[in-house]
Each structure stands twice: as C-alpha cells, then as structure tokens.
Scaffold this motif. Structure first.
Motif, mmCIF file in Angstrom:
data_model
loop_
_atom_site.group_PDB
_atom_site.id
_atom_site.type_symbol
_atom_site.label_atom_id
_atom_site.label_comp_id
_atom_site.label_asym_id
_atom_site.label_seq_id
_atom_site.Cartn_x
_atom_site.Cartn_y
_atom_site.Cartn_z
ATOM 1 N N ARG A 65 48.026 57.937 53.331
ATOM 2 C CA ARG A 65 48.631 58.492 52.119
ATOM 3 C C ARG A 65 48.845 57.401 51.070
ATOM 4 N NH1 ARG A 65 52.954 62.191 55.631
ATOM 5 N NH2 ARG A 65 51.304 63.202 56.872
ATOM 6 N N GLY A 66 49.241 56.226 51.536
ATOM 7 C CA GLY A 66 49.393 55.114 50.605
ATOM 8 C C GLY A 66 48.065 54.696 49.998
ATOM 9 N N PHE A 67 47.034 54.628 50.831
ATOM 10 C CA PHE A 67 45.705 54.271 50.327
ATOM 11 C C PHE A 67 45.201 55.299 49.324
ATOM 12 C CE2 PHE A 67 41.139 55.164 50.756
ATOM 13 C CZ PHE A 67 40.621 53.970 50.264
ATOM 14 N N HIS A 68 45.399 56.558 49.637
ATOM 15 C CA HIS A 68 44.934 57.657 48.773
ATOM 16 C C HIS A 68 45.518 57.515 47.361
ATOM 17 C CE1 HIS A 68 43.628 61.732 47.821
ATOM 18 N NE2 HIS A 68 44.854 62.050 47.460
ATOM 19 N N LEU A 69 46.812 57.261 47.269
ATOM 20 C CA LEU A 69 47.448 57.133 45.955
ATOM 21 C C LEU A 69 47.154 55.778 45.314
ATOM 22 C CD1 LEU A 69 50.798 58.912 46.811
ATOM 23 C CD2 LEU A 69 49.076 59.717 45.200
ATOM 24 N N LEU A 70 47.010 54.747 46.123
ATOM 25 C CA LEU A 70 46.688 53.423 45.597
ATOM 26 C C LEU A 70 45.339 53.417 44.905
ATOM 27 C CD1 LEU A 70 47.006 50.320 45.362
ATOM 28 C CD2 LEU A 70 46.043 50.154 47.678
ATOM 29 N N ILE A 71 44.370 54.109 45.459
ATOM 30 C CA ILE A 71 43.014 54.021 44.926
ATOM 31 C C ILE A 71 42.779 54.984 43.768
ATOM 32 C CG2 ILE A 71 41.844 55.723 46.387
ATOM 33 C CD1 ILE A 71 39.722 53.474 46.903
ATOM 34 N N PHE A 78 34.912 59.879 60.844
ATOM 35 C CA PHE A 78 35.124 58.905 61.924
ATOM 36 C C PHE A 78 36.591 58.630 62.230
ATOM 37 C CE2 PHE A 78 30.954 58.091 60.092
ATOM 38 C CZ PHE A 78 30.150 58.105 61.229
ATOM 39 N N GLY A 79 37.479 59.363 61.604
ATOM 40 C CA GLY A 79 38.892 59.225 61.937
ATOM 41 C C GLY A 79 39.682 58.537 60.839
ATOM 42 N N PHE A 80 40.924 58.977 60.681
ATOM 43 C CA PHE A 80 41.781 58.461 59.624
ATOM 44 C C PHE A 80 42.716 57.378 60.153
ATOM 45 C CE2 PHE A 80 40.717 62.792 58.341
ATOM 46 C CZ PHE A 80 40.322 62.590 57.027
ATOM 47 N N PRO A 81 43.179 56.482 59.273
ATOM 48 C CA PRO A 81 44.225 55.534 59.655
ATOM 49 C C PRO A 81 45.533 56.284 59.944
ATOM 50 C CG PRO A 81 43.168 54.911 57.575
ATOM 51 C CD PRO A 81 42.721 56.297 57.891
ATOM 52 N N GLU A 82 46.583 55.534 60.253
ATOM 53 C CA GLU A 82 47.898 56.140 60.455
ATOM 54 C C GLU A 82 48.292 56.934 59.205
ATOM 55 O OE1 GLU A 82 49.836 56.197 63.168
ATOM 56 O OE2 GLU A 82 48.194 55.217 64.227
ATOM 57 N N PRO A 83 49.029 58.047 59.360
ATOM 58 C CA PRO A 83 49.327 58.913 58.218
ATOM 59 C C PRO A 83 49.896 58.197 57.003
ATOM 60 C CG PRO A 83 49.964 60.002 60.242
ATOM 61 C CD PRO A 83 49.539 58.609 60.623
ATOM 62 N N ILE A 84 50.891 57.331 57.197
ATOM 63 C CA ILE A 84 51.505 56.677 56.034
ATOM 64 C C ILE A 84 50.523 55.712 55.387
ATOM 65 C CG2 ILE A 84 52.537 54.779 57.339
ATOM 66 C CD1 ILE A 84 54.116 56.663 54.375
ATOM 67 N N GLN A 85 49.669 55.076 56.187
ATOM 68 C CA GLN A 85 48.633 54.212 55.635
ATOM 69 C C GLN A 85 47.649 55.009 54.784
ATOM 70 O OE1 GLN A 85 46.998 52.122 59.136
ATOM 71 N NE2 GLN A 85 47.037 50.278 57.883
ATOM 72 N N ALA A 96 51.351 48.890 42.604
ATOM 73 C CA ALA A 96 52.259 48.043 43.383
ATOM 74 C C ALA A 96 53.000 48.796 44.495
ATOM 75 C CB ALA A 96 53.236 47.348 42.439
ATOM 76 N N PRO A 97 53.642 49.937 44.223
ATOM 77 C CA PRO A 97 54.393 50.600 45.309
ATOM 78 C C PRO A 97 53.506 51.036 46.462
ATOM 79 C CG PRO A 97 54.978 51.506 43.148
ATOM 80 C CD PRO A 97 53.769 50.660 42.946
ATOM 81 N N HIS A 98 52.314 51.553 46.151
ATOM 82 C CA HIS A 98 51.435 52.050 47.215
ATOM 83 C C HIS A 98 50.829 50.891 48.008
ATOM 84 C CE1 HIS A 98 52.101 55.694 45.059
ATOM 85 N NE2 HIS A 98 51.381 55.322 44.017
ATOM 86 N N ALA A 99 50.561 49.773 47.332
ATOM 87 C CA ALA A 99 50.065 48.592 48.040
ATOM 88 C C ALA A 99 51.138 48.068 48.997
ATOM 89 C CB ALA A 99 49.670 47.511 47.039
ATOM 90 N N TRP A 100 52.388 48.096 48.549
ATOM 91 C CA TRP A 100 53.490 47.623 49.410
ATOM 92 C C TRP A 100 53.617 48.518 50.645
ATOM 93 C CZ3 TRP A 100 58.034 49.666 51.300
ATOM 94 C CH2 TRP A 100 58.955 48.758 51.827
ATOM 95 N N VAL A 101 53.502 49.833 50.452
ATOM 96 C CA VAL A 101 53.605 50.761 51.582
ATOM 97 C C VAL A 101 52.461 50.538 52.561
ATOM 98 C CG1 VAL A 101 53.380 53.201 52.209
ATOM 99 C CG2 VAL A 101 54.948 52.527 50.392
ATOM 100 N N MET A 102 51.256 50.328 52.048
ATOM 101 C CA MET A 102 50.133 50.077 52.943
ATOM 102 C C MET A 102 50.325 48.789 53.742
ATOM 103 S SD MET A 102 46.543 51.108 51.180
ATOM 104 C CE MET A 102 45.748 50.618 52.713
ATOM 105 N N TRP A 103 50.830 47.754 53.077
ATOM 106 C CA TRP A 103 51.017 46.460 53.730
ATOM 107 C C TRP A 103 52.141 46.518 54.777
ATOM 108 C CZ3 TRP A 103 48.168 42.201 53.956
ATOM 109 C CH2 TRP A 103 48.753 41.036 54.437
ATOM 110 N N GLY A 117 58.943 65.509 52.711
ATOM 111 C CA GLY A 117 58.402 65.804 51.389
ATOM 112 C C GLY A 117 58.192 64.503 50.646
ATOM 113 N N GLY A 118 58.370 64.533 49.353
ATOM 114 C CA GLY A 118 58.242 63.328 48.563
ATOM 115 C C GLY A 118 56.803 62.905 48.361
ATOM 116 N N VAL A 119 56.662 61.696 47.828
ATOM 117 C CA VAL A 119 55.350 61.190 47.450
ATOM 118 C C VAL A 119 54.410 61.092 48.648
ATOM 119 C CG1 VAL A 119 54.149 59.177 46.512
ATOM 120 C CG2 VAL A 119 56.275 59.962 45.453
ATOM 121 N N TYR A 120 54.918 60.648 49.790
ATOM 122 C CA TYR A 120 54.072 60.440 50.968
ATOM 123 C C TYR A 120 54.272 61.522 52.028
ATOM 124 C CZ TYR A 120 53.813 55.808 48.873
ATOM 125 O OH TYR A 120 53.630 54.771 47.989
ATOM 126 N N GLY A 121 54.691 62.698 51.583
ATOM 127 C CA GLY A 121 54.968 63.778 52.517
ATOM 128 C C GLY A 121 53.722 64.449 53.059
#
Length: 635
Positions: free
Chosen positions: A38-44, A29-36, A77-84, A168-172
């Motif tokens: 990627r942050g959610f993926h690593l957060l969970i 049904f569609g993905f959120p914004e890319p950075i959201q 914590a870092p991934h939650a901050w990026v999502m927020w 690149g990097g963590v959210y690349g």
C-alpha cells in the motif's frame, strides 16, 4: 491534464508504465506485505499527479512549476517512510504505542498532499468531503444532539487517518484492494484497448445493430457496453466510443443532447456489465467477503436488463423520428468482425478463471499476458513494443487518480467509524424511514445519488455502503435480504449517479462532444438509463434476477422487468407500434411503474398487469393501423 513534450513527456510516460508493470508482476508472482504494498502504491502514483495536473487554471500547461516539484517531493516522503519502516508500522499497537513527532509531521504531510492531489486530479468535491470529515473529528464535540462526537486530539486524528491500516485511513483495506486486484484489472483493460479489441467491439456493434432502425444509436449502446465492461470508467468510455458514435447519431437526425444522453447512459452501464464491472465491484467483494465470481453471476441479468431498456428506448425514439439504419457502406462485413475474433480468447480465459475461483489479481494477470500472446497470432492485431509500453503507461495514468481517491475515501470511512457518524447518520435515515423498508431504500438511493454529485463512483459506493447497508439488512431481515442484495442496490445507484443531474461526469463529457447543454444531456441520460432505478430495487424485492430460486422464479422476475421497462420506455418516447397519444402514454407509464415498483402485489399480478397492458396497447395500435390501411385501400 498537462500535455508534455521532449524529455519530460518520456519521464512521465516511463514512470507511469514502470509503475503499472510492477503491479502486473506482483499480480502474477505475489505481493509484498500489505503495508509495504500500500505504501509503494501511493509512493509511486501520488507524486506523478502533481506533475501531470496543474494547480490552477493560470498554472503552466506544458511543464510543472517549481511548487509542483516541491509538492511531488513532499507527497513521496510519508509513503517512503512507511515502506522503509513497514515492520514497525505493522507491529505497532494502534492508539497505544507512542505517536512520535516525526510521525505527526509525516502524517500531516500525507493528508495535506493527498487532499491537494485529489483536488487537482479527481474531484474538488471529494477533497472537501475528506477535509470535512477531518474537521468533524476535530470539532464534532461542539455539535449538540445526535451529531455530537467525543473529543479527539490532533494526534488521534492524524493517526486514525494515516497509520491505522486495519480499520481504514490512507493504508486501509480499501487501498489494499486497489493496489492489488483492481490495479491488475485496469492493466487488463488497457491491454484490451491496445490490442485492437476496441475495434472488435465497435465492428461487432455495427454489424449486429447497424442494419436496424436507429442503427448508429444501437451501435453506440452495444459498443459502449462491450467496451465499458473492460474499461471500468464511464468518462473514459464516453470519450473513447462517443468520439465516434455521437457525431454519427447527430448526422442521421438525433438531437445533440439526445445523442449525448444515449452515449452517456450506455457508457455508465459498462460498470454494471460482467465480467469486470469496474473498481467498485472488487471493493464489494472485499467488503462482503463474497467471491467475485458469485457477484458477476448475480449481476448478469440486471446488466442485460439495463441495456435492454436503453435499446428499447433507442428503438422507440428512432421509430418516432423516422431515423433510418446505418448506410450499408458503413456497416462492416462479418468477415471483418471475425478477423479479430481471436481477441475474445483472453476475455474467456478471465471469465473461466474467475468462475473457477482463482484470485482476481492472478486471473487478470493471466488474461493480460494471454492478450499480448493472442494478439501476436495475426499481423493486424500484433502489438509492437511501443504498443505494449503505451498500454502500461495508459494503465498507470488511470491508476494514479484512483489511488488517491480511494485513499481519501479511506480517511472518510475512518472518520465515520471513529466518531460514530455511521451510527448517527444511519439512525437519522432509519428514523425518517419509520421502519418501512421501501422508504429506507428510497432515502438510501437519494443519499447515493447526492454523494455521486461530487465524488467518483467507487468512493460514493463505499461511503454509502458503510452508512446504509446495515440498515437495509436490519429492515430487510423479514424478506430474507442478504448482504449481496443490499450492496448491489447501493452499487447500482452509485454507478448511475454519473449520468444523473445536476452534476453528471459522464453526461458532461458526452455533452462536450455533442456540443449540447450538459444539464439537458444528463436529463436524457437519466431517462435512457431508467433501468438502473428499477433493477436496483429489483435486487431487493425480486431476487430471481440474481439467478436465485427456481427457473420459474427467475423467468417471472425477469419477465416483470422486461414488461415494465418496455412500457416505461415506450411512454416517455411516445411510441410503441405507432405514436402514442397522451392518454396512452399516461396509461403505459402507470402500468410500467406499477409492475416495477408495486411490490405489495404478488409477482404474478405485477407481471399480468404489465404484460396485459403492453399487449392491449399494441393490439389497439395494430388494429388502428390495419383499419387505416383498409380505409386507404377502399379509397
């Protein structure tokens, strides 16, 4: 991995299942914004690893310790901050907008927890490689010569590794493709297992190959190929199918190390077999911008050749040892196979959607839903709610280690790019090759195999592709070598690194089941998987196996490989129609290697060399056998 019981088991099981279910929903049904996303993926997924994997051998095996809970909280914590704050992260100008103290603390926390998660759940070697790339950014300016890098401030290192999602990097982009397409394909593979399709593959392999010489080994090859293309993990493939096939091979006469080698070579090849081909193939599609459908078409003949070589080797080995077919009572009737045949429909749907160029994540979503629906058609395959939840949970447990390993590979790519190491290391390989494409390919193959010693297939492929593919394209320009050929070459060696000594994850898993030496098992796995080496080079020099050119070009390129692989496998088995003495073994090996690798000769000459040698040796053995029979009749 820890074994939990009680509420803690249900917590982790439901956590993994819910994480996977959300990814499936997004795939359809569609993905959120890319950075959201990627942050959610690593957060969970990242915190879950600290609960499931102990830090040390002395750590509690049935419950997380207090430090494990603290590690899990810190990693979130870092991934939650990026999502927020995803809008601010997406809009900021990299290396221009201020990198605040809060960002610095969160970035360091992200990197440290990621390294520890990789060390626990993936491979310590990959963790050391990520740490080494960061150290090189910090102190590379002190190294003289070609490896000298410009000085980086700590803030630049952390920002490049953590908060630069475009390069690149963590959210690349690598994390992006895993969080979207690959995650949904892992779900499809999990539902393939949960629906009973694994039983279909096993029964099909036994019914098709069990009646022939060396039946159990051929069943292992066929079953592992069918299963591996859906699972995408060579180690899990070994554990799943090897638990059945390795003891059976040992029981009928195969040595333990040989049985383990056959299973590990067959399991590794699952990542080469369309239509899924494992995670690395989706990364290839992302890097090259080539539609996935084109990749699986180009890889199809090569994958068939790989399994042809294993089956030929198994056949010759069984003939030499006098190993009989499977007992008839152990071979399922075809009606037993056909009872599960409806489970092929979702796989056919997946292939059709991919060839019609639907997005990979939507194709996998549709195929997963179809798998549940089709399984409902018969009582024997019907999935209960528990089966569905278990399939989600198993998919989540597979995704979690992959998530952190790809994020770690993203850090390495970021460091290689920022420091110019890609150019420097590529320059070294280019200098050693001296402008010779063949030597360059050998050096790149060795580089990929060395990378595969300590890190999984996908990160090894990503790093090697960043270093070597531009060089292959540069030196291969006179031959018309394109990106897909160069990437498939690199991909093949990254895959077979799981079976080659001295460190071979798939072979070591098979050795544990076979109760054999891991090193000897990996040596046998390498010889059974010899086609990985010949086909890898054929992608560059014989593009006919990629279904390119005229029908004659395709047929000739394929025939060259068939003749070469038959000669090579007969040589190391010491058997063709009858046992081969050392002179004939040397002759068949030399002719096979020449047909496979003597690219200075034209294709017709290479084919005639291989085919005529094969025919001559077979005729010689047939004549000797007939003469012996006539002599016996006279007596």
């Amino acid at each position: 991995m820890r074994e939990f019981s009680g509420p803690l088991k249900w917590l982790c099981w439901c956590w993994a299942a819910a994480a996977a279910a959300v990814h499936l929903y997004f795939g359809g049904f569609g993905f959120p914004e890319p950075i959201q996303m990627r942050g959610f993926h690593l957060l969970i997924f990242t915190p879950l690893l600290f609960l499931l994997y102990p830090a040390l051998k002395s750590s509690p095996r049935h419950r997380p310790s207090v430090p494990d809970w603290l590690w899990a909280a810190a990693s979130a914590a870092p991934h939650a901050w990026v999502m927020w704050n995803w809008m601010a992260v997406a809009d900021r100008m990299e290396y221009v907008d201020p990198f605040t103290p809060t960002m610095m603390v969160l970035g360091i926390t992200c990197i440290v927890t990621l390294l520890e998660a990789i060390r626990r759940a993936v491979e310590p070697g990959l963790a050391w490689m990520v740490a080494g790339s960061l150290a090189y950014m910090q102190w590379g300016y002190l190294i003289p010569g070609i490896f000298n890098a410009r000085p980086f401030t700590p803030a630049e290192i952390v920002e490049a590794s953590w908060l630069v999602p475009t390069a690149g990097g963590v959210y690349g982009p690598l994390t992006g493709i895993v969080a979207t397409t690959i995650a949904v394909f892992i779900l499809f593979g999990s539902f393939v297992q949960g629906s009973g399709t694994g039983r279909l593959f096993s029964n099909l392999g036994a019914a098709a190959a069990g009646r022939y010489t060396g039946g159990p080994a051929k069943v292992a090859v066929v079953t592992s190929g069918l299963f591996g293309t859906m699972s995408g993990s060579s180690v899990s493939n070994v554990i799943t199918t090897g638990a059945m096939t390795i003891p059976l091979m040992k029981r009928i006469g195969y040595r333990p190390a040989v049985a383990g080698g056959i299973e590990s070579a067959a399991s590794v090849g699952g990542a080469l077999m369309p239509p899924v081909m494992g995670a690395a193939a989706f990364v290839m599609a992302e890097i090259t911008n080539i539609p996935y459908g084109e990749i699986i078409v180009a890889a199809a003949i090569g994958a068939v050749l790989y399994y042809f070589a294993i089956l030929a080797a198994v056949h010759f080995e069984a003939k030499k040892l006098g190993i009989a077919p499977m007992p008839l009572k152990d071979i399922p009737a075809w009606r037993e196979v056909l009872a599960d045949a409806h489970l092929v429909l979702p796989i056919a749907l997946l292939v059709w959607l991919m060839t019609e160029r639907w997005s990979g994540n939507f194709a996998a979503f549709c195929a997963t839903v179809a798998m549940v629906a089709v399984a409902m058609l018969k009582r024997r395959t019907r999935m209960s709610w528990r089966d569905v939840i278990d399939s989600f949970a198993n998919a989540g447990l597979t995704m979690a280690p992959l998530a952190v390993s790809i994020a770690g590979a993203g850090i390495v790519i970021s460091a290689l790019t920022a420091t110019g190491m890609v150019v420097a290391f590529g320059g070294i390989i280019k200098q050693l090759a001296g402008g010779n494409l063949g030597l360059l390919l050998v050096l790149l193959a060795l580089t990929v195999l060395v990378l595969g010693l300590g890190i999984p297939t996908t990160p090894a492929y990503i790093i090697a592709a960043a270093i070597g593919v531009p060089l292959v394209l540069e030196l291969g320009r006179p031959l018309g070598v394109d990106a897909l050929q160069a990437h498939l070459f690199t991909f093949y060696f990254a895959v077979i690194a799981d079976a080659t000594p001295p460190v071979a994850a798939a072979a070591f898993a098979a050795a544990a089941i076979a109760q054999a030496s891991p090193t000897i098992t990996s040596i046998h796995a390498t010889r059974f998987g010899i086609a990985g080496f010949t086909v890898g080079f054929a992608f560059i020099y014989d593009p006919g196996i990629m279904l390119r050119g005229s029908l004659l070009d395709i047929g000739l390129a394929t025939a060259i490989q068939v003749a070469a692989l038959t000669l090579i496998t007969a040589s190391y088995a010491g058997f063709l129609l009858a046992p081969l003495g050392w002179p004939l073994r040397v002759l068949t090996a030399a002719a096979g290697m020449a047909a496979a690798f003597a690219h200075v000769l034209d294709d017709t000459t290479r084919f005639l060399m291989g085919a005529s040698t094969l025919a001559a040796v077979a005729a010689l053995q047939w004549a000797a056998a007939r003469a012996a029979t006539e002599q016996g009749e006279k007596r």
